[in-house]
Motif scaffolding. Structure first.
Motif, PDB file in Angstrom:
ATOM      1  N   ASP A 183       0.972  -1.290  -0.056  1.00  0.00           N
ATOM      2  CA  ASP A 183      -0.030  -0.065  -0.088  1.00  0.00           C
ATOM      3  C   ASP A 183       0.849   1.427   0.039  1.00  0.00           C
ATOM      4  OD1 ASP A 183      -2.298  -1.602   0.027  1.00  0.00           O
ATOM      5  OD2 ASP A 183      -2.542  -1.262   2.342  1.00  0.00           O
ATOM      6  N   TRP A 237      -2.820  -9.550  -3.584  1.00  0.00           N
ATOM      7  CA  TRP A 237      -4.226 -10.047  -4.177  1.00  0.00           C
ATOM      8  C   TRP A 237      -4.540 -11.347  -3.797  1.00  0.00           C
ATOM      9  CZ3 TRP A 237      -5.763 -13.639  -7.740  1.00  0.00           C
ATOM     10  CH2 TRP A 237      -6.992 -13.999  -8.021  1.00  0.00           C
ATOM     11  N   ASP A 250      -8.426  -8.583  -1.800  1.00  0.00           N
ATOM     12  CA  ASP A 250      -8.832  -7.251  -2.138  1.00  0.00           C
ATOM     13  C   ASP A 250      -8.526  -6.892  -3.817  1.00  0.00           C
ATOM     14  OD1 ASP A 250      -9.241  -4.453  -2.298  1.00  0.00           O
ATOM     15  OD2 ASP A 250      -8.515  -4.236  -0.152  1.00  0.00           O
ATOM     16  N   LYS A 296      -8.342  -4.143  -5.308  1.00  0.00           N
ATOM     17  CA  LYS A 296      -7.582  -3.030  -5.521  1.00  0.00           C
ATOM     18  C   LYS A 296      -6.175  -3.322  -6.163  1.00  0.00           C
ATOM     19  CE  LYS A 296      -5.536  -1.838  -0.875  1.00  0.00           C
ATOM     20  NZ  LYS A 296      -5.171  -1.031   0.117  1.00  0.00           N
ATOM     21  N   TYR A 297      -5.658  -4.510  -5.593  1.00  0.00           N
ATOM     22  CA  TYR A 297      -4.398  -4.961  -5.890  1.00  0.00           C
ATOM     23  C   TYR A 297      -4.426  -5.314  -7.343  1.00  0.00           C
ATOM     24  CZ  TYR A 297      -3.368  -4.741  -1.034  1.00  0.00           C
ATOM     25  OH  TYR A 297      -3.230  -4.012   0.181  1.00  0.00           O
ATOM     26  N   ASP A 357      -6.528  -4.464  -9.622  1.00  0.00           N
ATOM     27  CA  ASP A 357      -6.936  -3.434 -10.547  1.00  0.00           C
ATOM     28  C   ASP A 357      -5.628  -2.704 -10.907  1.00  0.00           C
ATOM     29  OD1 ASP A 357      -9.679  -3.865 -10.207  1.00  0.00           O
ATOM     30  OD2 ASP A 357     -10.145  -2.481  -8.772  1.00  0.00           O
TER      31      ASP A 357
END
Length: 800
Positions: free
Chosen positions: A522, A575, A580, A582-583, A585
């Motif tokens: 992150d 991921w 999640d 977002k990873y 993506d």
């Protein structure tokens, strides 16, 4: 699988430069190795390098033993003015030698050697005047009429169950004389049926040493670049560079007994060993490839080479002893403590013992696991052991290094695989200790997602120059910044393994591993795919993965493709663990146009010699592992095949196959073990597909990621040859005849070989070392944690 483990043993120095060594029986029947120096003679213990001074023995005289004589065994001492039969026996801590028979020597000058010939019940003595025959009790002496020139070397040989063509060999500067003593009735007529040959020709040069091998062939060492071998059939075979002889200028020969043909070869530049079932490798060899080696596949090479302070008693400054690696003598002894055999090399600077002890890769791993935990771990980090005295590990202290996170991450991965393979509690304890150290690298910076390179208490010696900062999060500690991409890769390589091994035993460890992985990922994402140092507020020198820096800045051409693959591995791993989106993506955003990491990753390995970076090999394969393991750990889940397709896209598999193909000549057990992770994913995937075809699971097509065969036998050989000594010794292979120099130097302009060099014959180091490097200055002042363990335990886990 057994491998002949070689353990560098003791090294000792004596009162003056050694002259010679021989094996003989004492009067009590005890075998002894006798070492002569300029001033004294010593008996060498059979299980150590303990030396006992032999009282009453003139070290200036030539000595030979009558091991094949009877009642009782004796020594013959021959030198200017006298000949004596000597009996020696141990008494307490001393060995006392006395003359039991003596005669005046009928020549002037020293003896060049002697041997007892049991078939003729006589002593043969080499002198400056020629060959002298002596009765066993010295009662008569007779000059040999055929050999009247000064003798340089003389020996007798007998191979059990094999009749050599000749059993007495005598060399002069002009010729080699050969005698079948069994065919000679006596020496009384002074004219024995000698055969002879003159160098050069069948013999390359002046004879310097002679020994009989286990198949009845005489090895004739010369002062040239070759050994000449005389078989029982009287045919000669020349052994030089094209037959694998590492170096020439032979000084001594000694027969070993662990192979049918086992010969130790002392040279002016170290010791070599030939160990094989026969001498078939010595047939004339012609290269079909330029710059090739006679044994391109190292697993087929029957030669090994022992040079430098790892194996021989060299001094810290070689310039003070230019002949420090010159083997004056090589002596083969029975092994100690269950060992098969031991070899003592005698050089101008002292004695060195090499124990050949049978072991398996498993027992080697056990010893190295203990070595790591006891000698290289401090504060939860794997560190270099630095010595205060040259080569002396007992003076070691553990200090920081700017790559502490990298070395610890790799060691943590090794122990996690060990735990997964064995469920051993000691492995779990070491995983916990190393994970605590890796966790501390994050805690000292405030657990913001920025791992430090290293940490230390305030006041402790620091490493790596600038970039140290006091920790606000943990008072009393300081940490080193400017963290690199390889450090980040090591963290994200290790944490999923901790989660799935130690985490299964310890919920808090699992939570911490998951939190560290996601927090680091992150942090990188939140700063536009760069690693920002929280103190300088600038990106670190090597911590960048953004499209702008990789695709648009030409200065970063070397990092573009490798770093593209790294960031995808980080995202894929996060991921896999969290689910999640977002990873994934972010993965897709980087993958597709206009960023096009899809294309970048294909060429993650640069093959140009001037930019062939072995640190990038290590870093790249750790990142590949993170991505492969992200898929592997999802096995058994309902969406396994879909996840594999998401993580291991065709271009990533193409990239891995390409890299494995490029580095295949390294025979690296680590690269092969990481390739085995890909094969494990393939097996799991195709097993699911096969069940689906039977209506019992997901449907789909068979899938292949890696299309390159692994070099498993070669990788095992590398582990078998991995030295037990982790010291950073000086290494030099530039003098070797058997290695072909690559016309392309490495990226540091250093000479390198065209074929990989055995780990036992190259510098100690991690997997970022060049395995083709011909020379390394090594300090002898530090030890490096063994890289053996990560590929061994990973290979065990994946069934190699």
């Amino acid at each position: 699988e057994h491998t002949s483990g070689e353990f560098p043993g003791q090294r000792v120095q004596i009162d003056s430069a050694p002259i010679s060594a021989l094996v003989a029986d004492l009067s009590d029947g005890t075998a002894a190795t006798i070492v002569r120096s300029e001033h004294s003679a010593y008996a060498l213990s059979s299980d150590s390098l303990d030396l006992t001074k032999m009282m009453g023995l003139d070290a200036s005289c030539a000595l030979c033993g009558s091991q094949d004589a009877t009642d009782p065994p004796s020594l013959l001492s021959a030198c200017n003015g006298s000949i004596s039969l000597i009996k020696c026996s141990a008494s307490g801590s001393n060995i006392h030698c006395t003359s039991v028979s003596s005669a005046r020597a009928p020549w002037t000058g020293d003896s060049s050697g002697c041997a007892f010939v049991p078939e003729l019940s006589s002593w043969a003595v080499g002198t400056p005047r020629g060959l002298l025959w002596l009765a066993k009790d010295l009662s008569t002496a007779l000059w040999d009429a055929n050999i009247t020139n000064p003798i340089t070397i003389l020996t007798y040989g007998h191979a059990s169950g094999v009749q050599p063509a000749f059993d007495v060999m005598v060399a002069t500067e002009a010729a080699l004389f050969m005698l079948n003593a069994s065919a000679a009735s006596s020496v009384t007529n002074g004219a024995l049926p000698w055969k002879h040959t003159f160098p050069p020709g069948l013999i390359d040069g002046e004879v310097t040493s002679l020994a009989l091998d286990g198949l009845g062939s005489w090895w004739v060492g010369t002062n040239t670049a070759a050994i000449d071998i005389l078989g029982p059939d009287k045919a000669w075979t020349r052994v030089g560079a094209l037959q694998g002889l590492p170096v020439g200028n032979i000084t001594s020969l000694a027969r070993g007994r662990l192979c049918p043909v086992d010969m130790w070869v002392g040279t002016a530049q170290g010791i070599a060993r030939y160990c094989a079932n026969d001498t078939a490798a010595f047939t004339p060899w012609v290269s079909r490839r330029p710059h090739a080696s006679p044994f391109g596949d190292p697993t087929t090479n029957p030669w090994t080479y022992y040079y430098g302070p790892r194996w021989l008693p060299e001094v810290s400054d070689p310039s003070t002893h230019s002949d420090a690696n010159r083997a004056i003598a090589v002596v083969v002894l029975p092994g100690a403590n269950g060992g098969d055999e031991a070899v003592v090399g005698v050089t101008a600077t002292g004695l060195s013992r090499i124990d050949l002890t049978p072991q398996t890769l498993e027992t080697k791993a056990e010893a190295m696991d203990t070595m790591v935990s006891s000698s290289f771990v401090s504060g939860g980090l794997v560190r270099y052991a630095t010595f205060s005295t040259y080569g002396n590990a007992s003076t070691a202290t553990l200090g920081c290094d700017e790559s502490d996170g990298l070395w610890t991450g790799m060691a943590l991965g090794a122990q996690a695989y060990r735990l997964a393979t064995t469920s051993d509690d000691s492995a779990a304890a070491l995983v916990g200790e190393l994970f605590t150290g890796m966790s501390m690298l994050n805690a000292v910076t405030g657990d913001i997602g920025y791992p430090a390179r290293s940490y230390a208490r305030i006041g402790q010696p620091l490493c790596g120059g600038i970039g140290w900062n006091a920790s606000d999060a943990i008072p009393g500690l300081q940490w080193k910044g400017d963290t690199s991409s390889e450090e980040v890769t090591a963290h994200l390589f290790a944490y999923p393994l901790v989660l799935d091994t130690l985490g299964a035993r310890n919920a808090s460890a699992a939570a911490r591993a998951r939190d560290l992985l996601t927090t680091i990922t992150d942090y990188i994402m939140s700063h536009g795919f760069v690693l920002v140092d929280p103190v300088t507020e600038n990106r670190t020198r090597w911590g960048f993965w953004s499209p702008q820096l990789l695709n648009d800045d030409p200065i970063n051409y070397s990092e573009r493709d490798l770093n593209s693959m790294e960031i995808l591995a980080y995202l894929g791993s996060a991921w896999s663990i969290t689910g999640d989106s977002k990873y994934m993506d972010a993965f897709d955003w980087l993958w597709e146009e206009p960023n096009d990491y899809r294309t970048n990753v294909i060429n993650a390995k640069i093959a140009a010699p001037g930019d062939d970076n072995h640190s990038d090999n290590e870093q790249g394969f750790l990142a590949y592992h993170a991505l492969l393991y992200a898929a592997y750990r999802l096995r058994g889940q309902s969406n396994f095949t879909t996840a594999v397709q998401q993580l291991l896209r065709p271009e990533l598999c193409q990239s891995l196959s390409r890299m494995l193909r490029i580095v295949s000549d390294e025979y690296s057990p680590l690269w092969n073990a990481i390739g085995a992770v890909a094969l494990a994913v393939q097996r799991e995937y195709n097993a699911v597909v096969a069940r689906g075809a039977r209506g019992m699971g997901e449907a789909g097509q068979a899938w292949t990621c890696v299309d390159v065969p692994l070099d498993v036998p070669q990788a095992r050989w590398m582990l078998a040859r991995w030295p037990m000594d982790p010291i950073d010794w000086r290494i030099n292979n530039t003098q070797r005849m058997d290695l072909r120099a690559n016309p392309d130097h490495d990226r540091g302009s250093h000479a390198q070989s065209t074929t990989v060099i055995s780990p036992a014959e190259r510098a100690a180091g991690h997997w970022n070392m060049n395995p083709f490097e011909l020379a390394n200055p090594g300090s002898g002042m530090r030890a490096i944690d063994p890289g053996f363990l990560l590929p061994y335990w990973m290979g065990r886990f994946y069934g190699l």
